[in-house]
Scaffold this active site. Structure first.
Site, PDB file in Angstrom:
ATOM      1  N   ARG A   6       0.837  -1.251  -0.158  1.00  0.00           N
ATOM      2  CA  ARG A   6       0.175   0.039   0.031  1.00  0.00           C
ATOM      3  C   ARG A   6       0.870   1.228   0.008  1.00  0.00           C
ATOM      4  NH1 ARG A   6      -3.932  -2.098   4.996  1.00  0.00           N
ATOM      5  NH2 ARG A   6      -1.664  -2.790   5.351  1.00  0.00           N
ATOM      6  N   TYR A   9     -14.301 -13.913  -9.860  1.00  0.00           N
ATOM      7  CA  TYR A   9     -15.421 -12.863  -9.690  1.00  0.00           C
ATOM      8  C   TYR A   9     -15.014 -11.459 -10.015  1.00  0.00           C
ATOM      9  CZ  TYR A   9     -13.392 -12.413  -4.765  1.00  0.00           C
ATOM     10  OH  TYR A   9     -12.632 -12.296  -3.725  1.00  0.00           O
TER      11      TYR A   9
HETATM   12  C1  HXC Z   1     -15.300  -6.852   9.106  1.00  0.00           C
HETATM   13  C2  HXC Z   1     -13.201  -6.352   9.409  1.00  0.00           C
HETATM   14  C3  HXC Z   1     -12.591  -7.498   9.254  1.00  0.00           C
HETATM   15  C4  HXC Z   1     -13.672  -8.475   9.126  1.00  0.00           C
HETATM   16  C5  HXC Z   1     -10.987  -6.526   9.375  1.00  0.00           C
HETATM   17  N1  HXC Z   1     -11.740  -5.510   9.241  1.00  0.00           N
HETATM   18  N2  HXC Z   1     -11.128  -7.734   9.366  1.00  0.00           N
HETATM   19  N3  HXC Z   1     -14.347  -5.835   9.119  1.00  0.00           N
HETATM   20  N4  HXC Z   1     -14.997  -7.923   9.106  1.00  0.00           N
HETATM   21  N5  HXC Z   1     -13.511  -9.894   9.093  1.00  0.00           N
HETATM   22  C6  HXC Z   1     -11.583  -4.249   9.383  1.00  0.00           C
HETATM   23  C7  HXC Z   1     -11.135  -3.485  10.746  1.00  0.00           C
HETATM   24  O1  HXC Z   1     -11.910  -3.429  11.857  1.00  0.00           O
HETATM   25  C8  HXC Z   1     -10.515  -2.364  10.203  1.00  0.00           C
HETATM   26  O2  HXC Z   1     -11.626  -1.236  10.137  1.00  0.00           O
HETATM   27  C9  HXC Z   1     -10.042  -2.361   8.988  1.00  0.00           C
HETATM   28  O3  HXC Z   1     -10.595  -3.753   8.553  1.00  0.00           O
HETATM   29  C10 HXC Z   1      -8.728  -2.672   8.888  1.00  0.00           C
HETATM   30  O4  HXC Z   1      -8.237  -4.034   9.585  1.00  0.00           O
HETATM   31  P1  HXC Z   1      -6.753  -4.145  10.099  1.00  0.00           P
HETATM   32  O5  HXC Z   1      -6.656  -5.429  10.855  1.00  0.00           O
HETATM   33  O6  HXC Z   1      -6.246  -2.950  10.770  1.00  0.00           O
HETATM   34  O7  HXC Z   1      -5.886  -4.537   8.815  1.00  0.00           O
HETATM   35  P2  HXC Z   1      -4.895  -5.195   8.601  1.00  0.00           P
HETATM   36  O8  HXC Z   1      -3.819  -5.341   9.425  1.00  0.00           O
HETATM   37  O9  HXC Z   1      -4.211  -4.489   7.221  1.00  0.00           O
HETATM   38  O10 HXC Z   1      -5.539  -6.455   7.744  1.00  0.00           O
HETATM   39  C11 HXC Z   1      -5.911  -6.783   6.462  1.00  0.00           C
HETATM   40  C12 HXC Z   1      -6.792  -7.663   6.333  1.00  0.00           C
HETATM   41  C13 HXC Z   1      -6.240  -9.067   6.759  1.00  0.00           C
HETATM   42  C14 HXC Z   1      -7.237  -7.790   4.943  1.00  0.00           C
HETATM   43  C15 HXC Z   1      -8.096  -7.251   7.242  1.00  0.00           C
HETATM   44  O11 HXC Z   1      -7.293  -9.804   6.895  1.00  0.00           O
HETATM   45  C16 HXC Z   1      -5.222  -9.681   6.099  1.00  0.00           C
HETATM   46  O12 HXC Z   1      -4.132  -9.114   6.085  1.00  0.00           O
HETATM   47  N6  HXC Z   1      -5.261 -10.679   5.536  1.00  0.00           N
HETATM   48  C17 HXC Z   1      -4.265 -11.747   4.821  1.00  0.00           C
HETATM   49  C18 HXC Z   1      -4.191 -11.583   3.560  1.00  0.00           C
HETATM   50  C19 HXC Z   1      -5.428 -12.330   2.856  1.00  0.00           C
HETATM   51  O13 HXC Z   1      -6.513 -12.593   3.423  1.00  0.00           O
HETATM   52  N7  HXC Z   1      -5.126 -13.047   1.648  1.00  0.00           N
HETATM   53  C20 HXC Z   1      -5.856 -14.006   1.120  1.00  0.00           C
HETATM   54  C21 HXC Z   1      -6.624 -13.096  -0.041  1.00  0.00           C
HETATM   55  S1  HXC Z   1      -7.548 -14.412  -1.159  1.00  0.00           S
HETATM   56  P3  HXC Z   1     -11.871  -0.273  11.339  1.00  0.00           P
HETATM   57  O14 HXC Z   1     -12.885   0.537  10.906  1.00  0.00           O
HETATM   58  O15 HXC Z   1     -12.375  -1.115  12.488  1.00  0.00           O
HETATM   59  O16 HXC Z   1     -10.622   0.355  11.644  1.00  0.00           O
HETATM   60  C22 HXC Z   1      -8.402 -13.495  -2.504  1.00  0.00           C
HETATM   61  C23 HXC Z   1      -9.126 -14.418  -3.226  1.00  0.00           C
HETATM   62  C24 HXC Z   1     -10.104 -15.227  -2.764  1.00  0.00           C
HETATM   63  O17 HXC Z   1      -8.552 -12.489  -2.135  1.00  0.00           O
HETATM   64  C25 HXC Z   1     -10.737 -16.066  -3.853  1.00  0.00           C
HETATM   65  C26 HXC Z   1     -11.371 -17.460  -3.484  1.00  0.00           C
HETATM   66  C27 HXC Z   1     -11.807 -18.358  -4.409  1.00  0.00           C
END
Ligand code: HXC
Length: 292
Positions: A75, A156
């Protein structure tokens, strides 16, 4: 099974330098492993440096290749530029960029804060844009004869999907960027392609996307016409091919690798898959009798 085996011939990526964002875990690590096995040097990036260091040791031991771990939040444009600088310092050049880093979680959209929506858009769309812009500018400035950008999107990206709206929105943007730059930057020798993977389970992302017993309740393989989920090696085979010179005439393409999953959801009468043979006999008789 053939699809679990490495596909390309030895040395297909010899001395290529490839940057893989999110290369320290999951599918990014699987693709990095195969690039290394094919002779590439690989730069892996992630926000978590400890994870990267562990991955570097594991990948180097497994493949005998050279891995450079660089901490980076995609980012942040300055951090992306630092990845480019570290890559050039270590290897003297860069040939490929794999925009693999992603963030995603399932949620009804109305439950998301503005920041939650931004977080996914920023990682996926802004992150891919940051890397693409930094590396693209470098290749153009240095008049590098050929280079490759490979973006990981999703099936998607063109249909959209409920409950992962920030991800769908961002991936659609990455898809548009892929096709736009394929035309605009081809004159600089930069090929731009994408892969749209269907379900390829990984420990991290998969557990976050389908936590608890959701995994069993929504068994992904039931959605896939070929009756199984993807193997990491078959995704790695496709990624390596698209990174390699063997695919030199492929530019602006998005290759879906999902066993037919998204089309199963798309076809209007696909639910008839569940009709047993005896019922087809009965249905055929009914339809024919109506004609008379
Ligand atoms: C609602 C949520 C949430 C949830 C986080 N937030 N998780 N809101 N439901 N489950 C909100 C938080 O409250 C916060 O908002 C904001 O999102 C940012 O959260 P942070 O934890 O501070 O962000 P960060 O540490 O940068 O985390 C990023 C992330 C995390 C995306 C939230 O899950 C992550 O890093 N994931 C790892 C990467 C990943 O998942 N990769 C796989 C992608 S697979 P507020 O307002 O409270 O501040 C893909 C393809 C799928 O994309 C295809 C399938 C077939």
């Amino acid at each position: 099974m053939m699809y679990q085996k490495p596909m390309l011939k030895e040395g297909s990526l010899k001395d290529q330098v490839i940057v893989v964002t999110g290369g320290g875990s999951g599918l990014g690590k699987a693709m990095s492993t195969y690039f290394l096995e094919l002779g590439a040097h690989v730069v892996i990036t992630s926000r978590n440096f400890e994870k990267l260091e562990r991955a570097k040791i594991e990948l180097e031991q497994k493949t005998g290749g050279k891995v450079l771990p660089v901490q980076c939040d995609v980012r942040n444009y300055a951090e992306v530029e630092a990845v480019l600088a570290a890559t050039l310092k270590e290897f003297g050049k860069v040939d490929g960029l794999l925009n693999n880093a992603a963030g995603n979680f399932i949620s009804p959209t109305e439950r998301l804060s503005a920041n939650a929506f931004d977080t996914v858009i920023d990682i996926v769309l802004k992150g891919s844009k940051n890397c693409t812009l930094a590396f693209g500018k470098h290749w153009i400035d240095y008049k590098q004869p050929k280079s490759t950008i490979l973006n990981i999107v999703t099936t998607y990206a063109w249909t959209g999907s409920a409950y992962v709206v920030p991800s769908a929105t961002a991936k659609a943007g990455v898809l548009a960027m892929t096709r736009s730059l394929a035309v605009e930057w081809a004159k600089y020798g930069i090929r731009t392609n994408a892969i749209a993977p269907g379900p390829f389970p990984t420990e991290g992302a998969w557990d976050r996307l389908l936590p608890g017993d959701l995994k069993d309740k929504f068994d992904m393989k039931n959605k896939v016409p070929v009756g199984r989920v993807g193997e990491h090696q078959e995704l790695a085979n496709l990624a390596a091919y698209l990174m390699s010179d063997f695919s030199a005439y492929i530019n602006g393409e998005v290759i879906t690798i999902d066993g037919g999953e998204w089309l199963k959801g798309a076809g209007e009468f696909n639910m008839l898959e569940d009709v047993p043979k005896e019922m087809w006999d009965m249905l055929e008789a009914m339809i024919r009798s109506k004609k008379k």
